[in-house]
Design a protein around this motif. Structure first.
Motif, PDB file in Angstrom:
ATOM      1  N   UNK A 164       0.839  -1.201   0.000  1.00  0.00           N
ATOM      2  CA  UNK A 164       0.000   0.000   0.000  1.00  0.00           C
ATOM      3  C   UNK A 164       0.875   1.251   0.000  1.00  0.00           C
ATOM      4  N   UNK A 165       0.205   2.392  -0.174  1.00  0.00           N
ATOM      5  CA  UNK A 165       0.934   3.668  -0.145  1.00  0.00           C
ATOM      6  C   UNK A 165       1.657   3.826   1.183  1.00  0.00           C
ATOM      7  N   UNK A 166       0.938   3.482   2.242  1.00  0.00           N
ATOM      8  CA  UNK A 166       1.519   3.605   3.575  1.00  0.00           C
ATOM      9  C   UNK A 166       2.712   2.662   3.729  1.00  0.00           C
ATOM     10  N   UNK A 168       4.582   1.381   1.349  1.00  0.00           N
ATOM     11  CA  UNK A 168       5.684   1.848   0.505  1.00  0.00           C
ATOM     12  C   UNK A 168       6.454   2.947   1.219  1.00  0.00           C
ATOM     13  N   UNK A 169       5.706   3.811   1.908  1.00  0.00           N
ATOM     14  CA  UNK A 169       6.358   4.904   2.628  1.00  0.00           C
ATOM     15  C   UNK A 169       7.237   4.355   3.749  1.00  0.00           C
TER      16      UNK A 169
END
Ligand code: ATP
Ligand code: MG
Lengths: 350, 265
Positions: A164-166, A168-169
């Motif tokens: 997810x974006x989170x 990946x961060x």
């Protein structure tokens, strides 16, 4: 010597194997937590020794109170989130270095766990409490199947989360915090998140182990960071061997659990060899040190000052031979020949 | 529009290592300005970039983007306003992540990062198109780890990442300094193209005086934390390297010292 070998009972090993698999699957969850902090976040998190016992302590006490086993494990998981949060807070808000932040939480959890249990260990009376995971030999197959399902589900969620974006961060934060901030990522928050998730998995694993063995001990987490690392590293080496270039992320995660199983199978085997149980931690440390050193030495083989000396010795030898043979030849065609000769002599030297 | 007002920054204040890195720096960049920055070693060029990007808080002074003071925001909070490329090619990308994953991170600069997929198939298509314009063959290596790329490829990728979400100001800190001359000029060319196409407001530090003159519509020279020279427009176009050196000696009363710069006269 003969007496020693005669005393080893193959049937005993056969009987102990399922227990090793079950323990490996349970510790595999712990290893996933270590993977999160150690590999994804690049953070040597010492909290896990404490959060593992925390999960166990909470599970046992709640079971003794007659709480549902599913709720018990949820609470263990949540408590791990809290433990990770504390370490993250110490590190990001108070500026305490990563290892020290983890050790501080770990030490405080020792006291907290003692307070939770009221004494150094607590057991659940066998047969009186309903549990999902049990070392009772009659239900061991069931336990293994159930733990396997839990592991697969956790790996799937883990995989999804990091995609997810989170997630990946979080990965970016672990790899290059500077770049992450330049891309607008709140790296402090990501660190706290990863520590929370990692420790939640560790604590859950401790809770399941407490159910499995029917007791919790304030020292049950001692050295668990090393066992977690052992699983991660053994898993990586195996994954490299099996999958090689096709290694993807889901395989890495799966092999972390497999690494834990392998570790526990080896553990069972070594115990079966009548290796004193007290020395197991020493053995584990040695195994981890060796596996950590392997990639380093592989790198050294191709790029080290010492290796260069060896390679240059070969080169000098080749050049000397080439010079002797090529005294009279000066045109460019000789260049190719010389190169050929160099490779040949290089081979000979091998 | 970017405005720096009375910016001060001192490193290690009160110690023998005290260094006044920025002293009352004032600068206004109009929209679309492309300003190059030159100066000797330790003049404060990187410090000015870091001050704008918010790597650390200022001692005092204001930084305004479109009239809004952002000097109280931390580095990641300001990131939506700025695209950044650094001198070290390792700094701008996550080596252990794929090219497309890196770009997906940059595409979400300034957005909330929730639980949607971190890199969708559809955006991958657009990334491919962006990369193919660079003509470095990166479009066929979307799933390669960035760590496998050369320094020049990484800088070009970082440049794309810095601009794919249009920044208020593009901050380039000697982004070609670590590259060989041929690659450097390729990356500079790409920079020019991207800046002109998107009409980006740009601040570019360079150690190459000729590049500083050839690119952009404005040039500033820094020395010991002061802006000592500021030219633009027609006047800048007519500049020569000799002019700049003379100007420097005149204002600072010493010879221009930048180990990298002298080589590139
Ligand atoms: N984080 C820091 N801590 C302490 N001193 C610093 C720091 N960053 C920069 N300085 C000092 O501030 C001064 C300006 O440094 P800066 O990096 O801005 O120079 P520069 O103009 O970019 O030079 P160069 O051409 O070498 O890159 C130097 O004396 C440097 O030593
Ligand atoms: Mg600099």
């Amino acid at each position: 010597m003969a007496a020693y070998f005669a005393s080893l009972n193959p049937v005993a090993l056969w009987n102990a194997a399922p227990g090793g698999i079950a323990q490996g699957l349970i510790w595999g969850i712990m290893a996933l937590g270590v993977y999160m902090t150690f590999r994804i976040l690049n953070f040597a998190d010492m909290t896990v020794d404490g959060s593992f016992a925390l999960g166990g302590a909470i599970a046992v006490m709640l079971m003794l109170k007659g709480v549902n086993p599913e709720i018990v494990l949820v609470v263990s998981f949540l408590a791990g989130l809290g433990a990770g949060f504390i370490t993250g807070f110490l590190h990001t808000m108070l500026g305490i270095p990563d290892i020290l932040a983890g050790i501080l939480t770990q030490i405080s959890l020792y006291s907290i766990n003692l307070n939770i249990m009221g004494k150094a260990n607590q057991a659940v009376p066998v047969g009186q409490v309903r549990v999902f995971f049990t070392s009772n030999i009659r239900y061991l197959g069931q336990t293994i199947a159930l733990t396997l399902v839990v592991d697969v589900i956790l790996i799937a969620i883990f995989y999804w989360f990091l995609g997810t974006e989170n997630g990946s961060a979080i990965r970016a934060t672990g790899i290059n915090a500077h770049m992450s901030r330049a891309q607008g990522i709140n790296t402090n928050r990501m660190k706290v998140e990863a520590l929370m998730v990692g420790n939640a998995l560790v604590s859950l694993s401790g809770g399941i182990l407490a159910e499995y063995q029917g007791f919790a001990d304030v020292k049950m987490g001692q050295g668990s960071i090393v066992i977690g690392l052992a699983a991660v590293i053994i898993g990586e080496v195996l994954a490299q061997l099996v999958a090689g270039k096709r290694l993807n992320f889901i395989l890495r995660l799966s092999f972390t659990v497999i690494g834990a199983i392998v570790y526990y199978m080896v553990y069972v085997f070594v115990l079966w060899l009548k290796f004193p149980a007290d020395d197991m931690k020493l053995l584990t440390a040695i195994v981890v040190a060796i596996f950590l050193a392997v990639p380093y030495f592989q790198e050294q083989k191709t790029s080290s000052f010492h290796g260069l000396k060896r390679r240059n010795a070969k080169l000098r030898e080749a050049m000397r031979k080439a010079a002797e043979g090529d005294d009279v030849i000066n045109d460019t065609a000789a260049e190719d020949e010389r190169q050929e000769q160099t490779t040949e002599t290089g081979k000979e030297a091998d | 529009m970017l405005e720096l007002r009375h910016i001060y920054k001192t490193f290690n204040p009160g110690t023998i290592n005290e260094k006044k890195a920025l002293v009352d720096v004032n600068l206004t960049l109009e929209d679309g300005d492309f300003c190059t920055v030159i100066g000797g070693n330790g003049a404060g060029k990187s410090t000015i970039m870091n001050a704008i990007a918010g790597v650390w808080p200022l001692d005092s002074g204001m930084i305004l983007v479109d009239g809004v003071d952002i000097s109280g925001l931390s580095e990641y909070q300001r990131a939506p306003f700025f695209g950044r490329v650094f001198q070290d090619p390792m700094t701008g990308t996550a080596a252990d992540m794929q090219i497309d994953e890196n770009m997906a991170l940059a595409a979400r600069r300034g957005q909330k990062r929730g639980f949607r997929w971190g890199c969708t198939a559809r955006e991958r298509q657009t990334y491919r198109a962006m990369l193919s314009r660079l003509d470095l063959g990166l479009e066929d290596r979307l799933t390669a780890k960035v760590g496998l790329l050369s320094g020049g490829q990484r800088q070009a990728l970082t440049l794309i990442m810095a601009t794919m979400k249009k920044p208020k100001v593009l901050l380039l800190d000697e982004h070609t300094a670590a590259l060989d001359p041929k690659t450097a000029s390729k990356v500079l060319q790409a920079t020019d193209q991207i800046v002109t196409e998107n009409n980006l407001t740009t601040l570019m530090v360079t150690h190459n005086m000729r590049d500083a003159i050839a690119h952009g519509n404005r040039l500033i020279m820094l020395d010991s934390g002061h802006i000592i020279y500021d030219v633009r427009g027609e006047e800048k176009k007519k500049l020569t390297v000799e002019d700049l050196l003379k100007k420097f000696e005149e204002v600072s009363g010493g010879a221009f010292a930048n180990d990298r710069m002298i080589l590139s006269k």
